[in-house]
Design a protein around this motif. Structure first.
Motif, PDB file in Angstrom:
ATOM      1  N   ALA A   1      -0.079   6.717  -6.862  1.00 53.09           N
ATOM      2  CA  ALA A   1      -1.453   6.950  -6.401  1.00 53.09           C
ATOM      3  C   ALA A   1      -1.530   8.061  -5.359  1.00 53.09           C
ATOM      4  O   ALA A   1      -2.569   8.692  -5.194  1.00 53.09           O
ATOM      5  CB  ALA A   1      -2.035   5.656  -5.838  1.00 53.09           C
ATOM      6  N   CYS A   2      -0.411   8.315  -4.661  1.00 48.33           N
ATOM      7  CA  CYS A   2      -0.453   9.342  -3.604  1.00 48.33           C
ATOM      8  C   CYS A   2      -0.336  10.747  -4.164  1.00 48.33           C
ATOM      9  O   CYS A   2      -0.633  11.713  -3.462  1.00 48.33           O
ATOM     10  CB  CYS A   2       0.638   9.089  -2.569  1.00 48.33           C
ATOM     11  SG  CYS A   2       2.305   9.363  -3.189  1.00 48.33           S
ATOM     12  N   LEU A   3       0.125  10.886  -5.410  1.00 44.75           N
ATOM     13  CA  LEU A   3       0.342  12.215  -5.996  1.00 44.75           C
ATOM     14  C   LEU A   3      -0.722  12.579  -7.018  1.00 44.75           C
ATOM     15  O   LEU A   3      -0.762  13.698  -7.504  1.00 44.75           O
ATOM     16  CB  LEU A   3       1.690  12.273  -6.734  1.00 44.75           C
ATOM     17  CG  LEU A   3       2.991  12.186  -5.957  1.00 44.75           C
ATOM     18  CD1 LEU A   3       4.167  12.400  -6.909  1.00 44.75           C
ATOM     19  CD2 LEU A   3       3.030  13.231  -4.856  1.00 44.75           C
TER      20      LEU A   3
ATOM     21  N   GLY B   1       0.850  -1.195   0.000  1.00 44.06           N
ATOM     22  CA  GLY B   1       0.000   0.000   0.000  1.00 44.06           C
ATOM     23  C   GLY B   1       0.879   1.236   0.000  1.00 44.06           C
ATOM     24  O   GLY B   1       2.058   1.153  -0.324  1.00 44.06           O
ATOM     25  N   ILE B   2       0.308   2.354   0.396  1.00 41.25           N
ATOM     26  CA  ILE B   2       1.131   3.572   0.454  1.00 41.25           C
ATOM     27  C   ILE B   2       2.170   3.404   1.561  1.00 41.25           C
ATOM     28  O   ILE B   2       1.962   2.688   2.531  1.00 41.25           O
ATOM     29  CB  ILE B   2       0.307   4.843   0.768  1.00 41.25           C
ATOM     30  CG1 ILE B   2      -0.428   4.710   2.114  1.00 41.25           C
ATOM     31  CG2 ILE B   2      -0.626   5.194  -0.360  1.00 41.25           C
ATOM     32  CD1 ILE B   2      -0.627   6.003   2.828  1.00 41.25           C
ATOM     33  N   TYR B   3       3.308   4.085   1.415  1.00 45.45           N
ATOM     34  CA  TYR B   3       4.253   4.172   2.527  1.00 45.45           C
ATOM     35  C   TYR B   3       4.491   5.637   2.910  1.00 45.45           C
ATOM     36  O   TYR B   3       4.211   6.047   4.018  1.00 45.45           O
ATOM     37  CB  TYR B   3       5.578   3.447   2.225  1.00 45.45           C
ATOM     38  CG  TYR B   3       6.503   3.564   3.415  1.00 45.45           C
ATOM     39  CD1 TYR B   3       6.265   2.799   4.559  1.00 45.45           C
ATOM     40  CD2 TYR B   3       7.541   4.484   3.438  1.00 45.45           C
ATOM     41  CE1 TYR B   3       7.047   2.950   5.693  1.00 45.45           C
ATOM     42  CE2 TYR B   3       8.328   4.639   4.575  1.00 45.45           C
ATOM     43  CZ  TYR B   3       8.074   3.873   5.697  1.00 45.45           C
ATOM     44  OH  TYR B   3       8.837   4.042   6.820  1.00 45.45           O
ATOM     45  N   CYS B   4       4.979   6.451   1.955  1.00 43.95           N
ATOM     46  CA  CYS B   4       5.350   7.840   2.327  1.00 43.95           C
ATOM     47  C   CYS B   4       4.211   8.828   2.088  1.00 43.95           C
ATOM     48  O   CYS B   4       4.153   9.869   2.725  1.00 43.95           O
ATOM     49  CB  CYS B   4       6.599   8.271   1.567  1.00 43.95           C
ATOM     50  SG  CYS B   4       6.280   8.610  -0.181  1.00 43.95           S
ATOM     51  N   ASN B   5       3.338   8.520   1.126  1.00 42.10           N
ATOM     52  CA  ASN B   5       2.181   9.361   0.796  1.00 42.10           C
ATOM     53  C   ASN B   5       2.547  10.712   0.185  1.00 42.10           C
ATOM     54  O   ASN B   5       1.690  11.581   0.046  1.00 42.10           O
ATOM     55  CB  ASN B   5       1.314   9.573   2.056  1.00 42.10           C
ATOM     56  CG  ASN B   5      -0.158   9.751   1.750  1.00 42.10           C
ATOM     57  OD1 ASN B   5      -0.600   9.499   0.628  1.00 42.10           O
ATOM     58  ND2 ASN B   5      -0.926  10.206   2.722  1.00 42.10           N
ATOM     59  N   ILE B   6       3.833  10.944  -0.128  1.00 45.34           N
ATOM     60  CA  ILE B   6       4.227  12.228  -0.738  1.00 45.34           C
ATOM     61  C   ILE B   6       5.179  12.052  -1.923  1.00 45.34           C
ATOM     62  O   ILE B   6       5.982  12.931  -2.223  1.00 45.34           O
ATOM     63  CB  ILE B   6       4.867  13.195   0.293  1.00 45.34           C
ATOM     64  CG1 ILE B   6       6.005  12.523   1.074  1.00 45.34           C
ATOM     65  CG2 ILE B   6       3.819  13.758   1.234  1.00 45.34           C
ATOM     66  CD1 ILE B   6       6.845  13.484   1.907  1.00 45.34           C
ATOM     67  N   GLY B   7       5.122  10.882  -2.564  1.00 43.39           N
ATOM     68  CA  GLY B   7       5.861  10.756  -3.815  1.00 43.39           C
ATOM     69  C   GLY B   7       7.289  10.266  -3.742  1.00 43.39           C
ATOM     70  O   GLY B   7       7.950  10.154  -4.769  1.00 43.39           O
ATOM     71  N   HIS B   8       7.794   9.946  -2.560  1.00 40.64           N
ATOM     72  CA  HIS B   8       9.211   9.588  -2.478  1.00 40.64           C
ATOM     73  C   HIS B   8       9.507   8.102  -2.705  1.00 40.64           C
ATOM     74  O   HIS B   8      10.547   7.760  -3.230  1.00 40.64           O
ATOM     75  CB  HIS B   8       9.786   9.979  -1.111  1.00 40.64           C
ATOM     76  CG  HIS B   8       9.799  11.460  -0.866  1.00 40.64           C
ATOM     77  ND1 HIS B   8       9.905  12.018   0.384  1.00 40.64           N
ATOM     78  CD2 HIS B   8       9.711  12.507  -1.720  1.00 40.64           C
ATOM     79  CE1 HIS B   8       9.890  13.334   0.289  1.00 40.64           C
ATOM     80  NE2 HIS B   8       9.756  13.657  -0.975  1.00 40.64           N
ATOM     81  N   CYS B   9       8.619   7.201  -2.261  1.00 44.55           N
ATOM     82  CA  CYS B   9       9.007   5.787  -2.160  1.00 44.55           C
ATOM     83  C   CYS B   9       8.554   4.921  -3.340  1.00 44.55           C
ATOM     84  O   CYS B   9       9.032   3.809  -3.502  1.00 44.55           O
ATOM     85  CB  CYS B   9       8.470   5.193  -0.866  1.00 44.55           C
ATOM     86  SG  CYS B   9       6.681   4.940  -0.881  1.00 44.55           S
ATOM     87  N   PHE B  10       7.640   5.371  -4.136  1.00 49.25           N
ATOM     88  CA  PHE B  10       7.124   4.633  -5.295  1.00 49.25           C
ATOM     89  C   PHE B  10       6.443   3.305  -4.927  1.00 49.25           C
ATOM     90  O   PHE B  10       6.254   2.444  -5.781  1.00 49.25           O
ATOM     91  CB  PHE B  10       8.240   4.382  -6.337  1.00 49.25           C
ATOM     92  CG  PHE B  10       8.610   5.631  -7.089  1.00 49.25           C
ATOM     93  CD1 PHE B  10       9.405   6.613  -6.495  1.00 49.25           C
ATOM     94  CD2 PHE B  10       8.162   5.845  -8.387  1.00 49.25           C
ATOM     95  CE1 PHE B  10       9.744   7.780  -7.171  1.00 49.25           C
ATOM     96  CE2 PHE B  10       8.498   7.012  -9.079  1.00 49.25           C
ATOM     97  CZ  PHE B  10       9.286   7.972  -8.476  1.00 49.25           C
ATOM     98  N   GLU B  11       6.072   3.132  -3.669  1.00 50.62           N
ATOM     99  CA  GLU B  11       5.377   1.902  -3.253  1.00 50.62           C
ATOM    100  C   GLU B  11       3.938   1.873  -3.780  1.00 50.62           C
ATOM    101  O   GLU B  11       3.319   0.825  -3.821  1.00 50.62           O
ATOM    102  CB  GLU B  11       5.336   1.808  -1.720  1.00 50.62           C
ATOM    103  CG  GLU B  11       6.618   1.302  -1.093  1.00 50.62           C
ATOM    104  CD  GLU B  11       6.903  -0.152  -1.438  1.00 50.62           C
ATOM    105  OE1 GLU B  11       6.015  -0.987  -1.244  1.00 50.62           O
ATOM    106  OE2 GLU B  11       8.013  -0.441  -1.912  1.00 50.62           O
ATOM    107  N   CYS B  12       3.393   3.029  -4.138  1.00 46.94           N
ATOM    108  CA  CYS B  12       1.965   3.127  -4.450  1.00 46.94           C
ATOM    109  C   CYS B  12       1.674   3.095  -5.942  1.00 46.94           C
ATOM    110  O   CYS B  12       0.609   3.523  -6.376  1.00 46.94           O
ATOM    111  CB  CYS B  12       1.416   4.419  -3.860  1.00 46.94           C
ATOM    112  SG  CYS B  12       2.196   5.880  -4.591  1.00 46.94           S
ATOM    113  N   ARG B  13       2.619   2.568  -6.732  1.00 43.58           N
ATOM    114  CA  ARG B  13       2.453   2.566  -8.190  1.00 43.58           C
ATOM    115  C   ARG B  13       1.192   1.805  -8.633  1.00 43.58           C
ATOM    116  O   ARG B  13       0.972   0.680  -8.200  1.00 43.58           O
ATOM    117  CB  ARG B  13       3.645   1.883  -8.859  1.00 43.58           C
ATOM    118  CG  ARG B  13       4.973   2.480  -8.548  1.00 43.58           C
ATOM    119  CD  ARG B  13       6.066   1.865  -9.409  1.00 43.58           C
ATOM    120  NE  ARG B  13       6.283   0.447  -9.174  1.00 43.58           N
ATOM    121  CZ  ARG B  13       7.096  -0.034  -8.237  1.00 43.58           C
ATOM    122  NH1 ARG B  13       7.721   0.784  -7.427  1.00 43.58           N
ATOM    123  NH2 ARG B  13       7.274  -1.332  -8.099  1.00 43.58           N
TER     124      ARG B  13
HETATM  125  S1  FES Z   1       3.342   6.287  -1.166  1.00 46.85           S
HETATM  126 FE1  FES Z   1       5.421   6.757  -1.471  1.00 46.85          FE
HETATM  127  S2  FES Z   1       5.369   7.412  -3.541  1.00 46.85           S
HETATM  128 FE2  FES Z   1       3.277   7.162  -3.102  1.00 46.85          FE
END
Ligand code: FES
Ligand SMILES: Cc1cc2nc3c(=O)[nH]c(=O)nc-3n(C[C@H](O)[C@H](O)[C@H](O)COP(=O)(O)OP(=O)(O)OC[C@H]3O[C@@H](n4cnc5c(N)ncnc54)[C@H](O)[C@@H]3O)c2cc1C
Lengths: 407, 113
Positions: B83-85, B60-72
């Protein structure tokens, strides 16, 4: 004459943009997020005078002022690379290429991850992610959370979750292993916690922190720290327990915690489960400076500033021609400091483009950064001023070296 | 939409007037205009955005601000969208990133070995 380009529409980038535009220059601000304001958006706390610092409102007003001054803000636009070709900076985004003589990097900070077993389960997120979900997107990160990592940011966000009526079961430490060593050492944590005590309405924590001003007392504090924690904002803070594992089938169902000794080791047989549907990981902040590295700017590791920072002087200018930095990319501090750094960088850029005339404004702006820093409500590192002094020294050494080479 | 914080004690109430309909893995959901895909899905109780390309474990999301790319996720066929951006929009067709076909991995393994 082209546009000044700023990467990052946080408090530093926006205040620089306003400053530059008010001097009659064209400015373009590029940001990948969906709204302007950067990490200021999620911030929410009550100041000692009883006013609320409402990040959404502060961000809106900065964006409004920028627009009124004629600043162009391009959102949803990640910058993937920058490069200096001939006399210009080339800025690459997914769809376009921009050119400028003066480039300001105001990319802010990022959170350090703490790899704990189970941390990839859906429902595990950084503490900043929970802040943005709650205060900016206005969706609950979950119904009951555990925060792993005790620091200024996690304490502030724990309170924000409470305000939004989200249950925080406890704030606790990660189990000690190599990457998490610092954040897992109760002594270290107690040290850093002394600097958030002024934010705590609980008389106990306030009183406690006054008593713990010397090393001996701090050691006592750790040894006698009640196993079930003290409470801050009614949330137990457990410095004698650590999260060993986050568990769940396909999503977070809880964390397994265990008692740890004063030096951070797990006491066998003390494991217990705490149920939760989300877990926040709080590993602390570091300057997000990749683009400065790509640009060839020298870097120094300064603990007090949160990690590697690009070399720059008091006017926020780097040794690389036409490259400036402002805000958390230069060290971890609150939004008000970022704003005053943005103003300084903006004046320095305008002064260079216009060929001088703003020197006294720049001196005033530099002094304002210092005053803002002295009055800061949230301080991420108690020795931030020492960090800034070190950086200034590196700058002078670097200048002397460059002079020696030119001679 | 039960997971939203509609009335916050300090922040202004949110604008619920503009509802958008979108699909995620062929199922229909409702979100609010101006919220991210990640927020809209979480408001609907959906945390899993993709499965890890190799292990197949949910993410799922991890950072919620675009840094980790976990939410692709993929949006209207475009892959690797964070998805967070990305604001959710009317008629958006969102699909979770899935596990790659095992043949891809077997091929890599045989190349290395
Ligand atoms: S949750 Fe980290 S980039 Fe979207
Ligand atoms: C998750 C998180 C939570 C925080 N919470 C608090 C808090 O509660 N209280 C507090 O005092 N401080 C907090 N901070 C510290 C915060 O960094 C400062 O308060 C302040 O916001 C710094 O301002 P800035 O302008 O330097 O950077 P930011 O506010 O971080 O703004 C930087 C902007 O640059 C954009 N950006 C970065 N890289 C790129 C790129 N490659 N392309 C395009 N755009 C890019 C980002 O999207 C962002 O909008 C937090 C920091 C983080 C990372």
């Amino acid at each position: 004459m082209g546009k000044v380009i700023i990467i990052g529409a946080g408090p530093a980038g926006l205040s620089a943009a306003i400053t530059i535009a008010e001097k009659g220059l064209d400015v373009l601000v590029i940001d990948e997020y969906m709204v302007g304001g950067g990490r200021l958006l999620g911030q929410l706390y009550e100041e000692p005078n009883g006013n609320w610092w409402n990040g959404i409102k502060e961000s809106k007003s900065l964006v409004e002022r920028a627009k009124n001054a004629g600043v162009e803000i391009q959102l949803h636009t990640p910058v993937s690379n920058i490069e200096r070709i001939d006399d210009e900076w080339v800025i690459y985004t997914e769809s376009e290429v921009h050119y400028t003589s003066h480039l300001l990097l105001a990319t802010g900070a990022a959170e350090t991850p703490l790899p704990i077993p189970g941390w990839t389960l859906p429902g595990v997120m950084s503490v900043g992610a929970a802040q943005v979900m709650t205060n900016v997107q206005r969706v609950k990160p979950g119904n009951r959370g555990v925060i792993v990592g005790v620091n200024v940011l996690s304490s502030a966000i724990a309170m924000e979750l409470k305000i939004a009526n989200i249950d925080v079961a406890c704030i606790t430490l990660p189990k000690m292993n190599i990457p998490t060593e610092k954040s897992a050492d109760p002594m270290e944590v107690m040290n850093s916690l002394l600097h958030v005590s002024h934010m705590a309405p609980s008389a106990f924590v306030k009183l406690g922190s006054k008593l713990m001003t010397n090393d001996f007392m701090k050691r006592m504090g750790i040894t006698f720290f009640p196993k079930n924690g003290v409470k801050m904002w009614d949330i137990p803070i457990m410095l004698r327990k650590a999260v060993v594992e986050i568990y769940g089938d396909g999503k977070v169902e809880g964390v397994k915690i265990a008692t740890i000794s004063p030096s951070g080791e797990v006491v066998a047989g003390t494991e217990e489960n705490i149920s939760a549907d989300f877990v926040c990981i709080a590993g602390g902040l570091y300057p997000l400076a990749e683009l400065a590295a790509v640009a060839g700017c020298p870097f120094y590791h300064i603990e007090e500033l949160g990690g590697y920072v690009p070399l720059h002087n008091e006017q926020m200018q780097t040794p690389v021609e036409g490259l400036y930095v402002a805000g958390n990319i230069t060290g971890i501090e609150g939004a008000k400091v970022a704003i005053s750094q943005g103003v300084t960088a903006g004046l320095a850029i305008a002064n260079d483009v216009l060929g001088g005339g703003l020197e006294s404004n720049i001196q005033q702006a530099i002094a304002d950064i210092e005053t803002t820093r002295d009055n800061a409500y949230i301080q991420f590192h108690p020795e931030v001023k020492e960090g800034k002094r070190k950086l200034q020294q590196y700058w002078e050494e670097h200048q002397n070296k460059s002079v020696a080479i030119t001679l | 939409m039960t997971n939203r914080i509609l009335n916050h004690p300090v922040l202004d109430p949110i604008d619920e007037s503009e509802v958008v309909t979108f699909t995620f893995d062929n199922k229909e959901y409702k979100g609010l205009r101006h919220e991210s895909i990640a927020a809209a899905l979480l408001a609907n109780g959906v945390r899993t955005l993709r499965h890890h390309e190799e292990s197949g474990t949910p993410r799922g999301i991890y950072c919620n601000i675009g840094h980790c790319f976990e939410c692709r996720v993929s949006v209207n066929g475009e892959q690797g969208v964070r998805a967070c951006l990305t604001p959710v929009q009317e008629g958006m067709n969102i699909e979770s990133g899935g596990k790659l076909l095992t043949t891809v991995r077997d091929w890599r393994a045989s190349q290395n070995g």
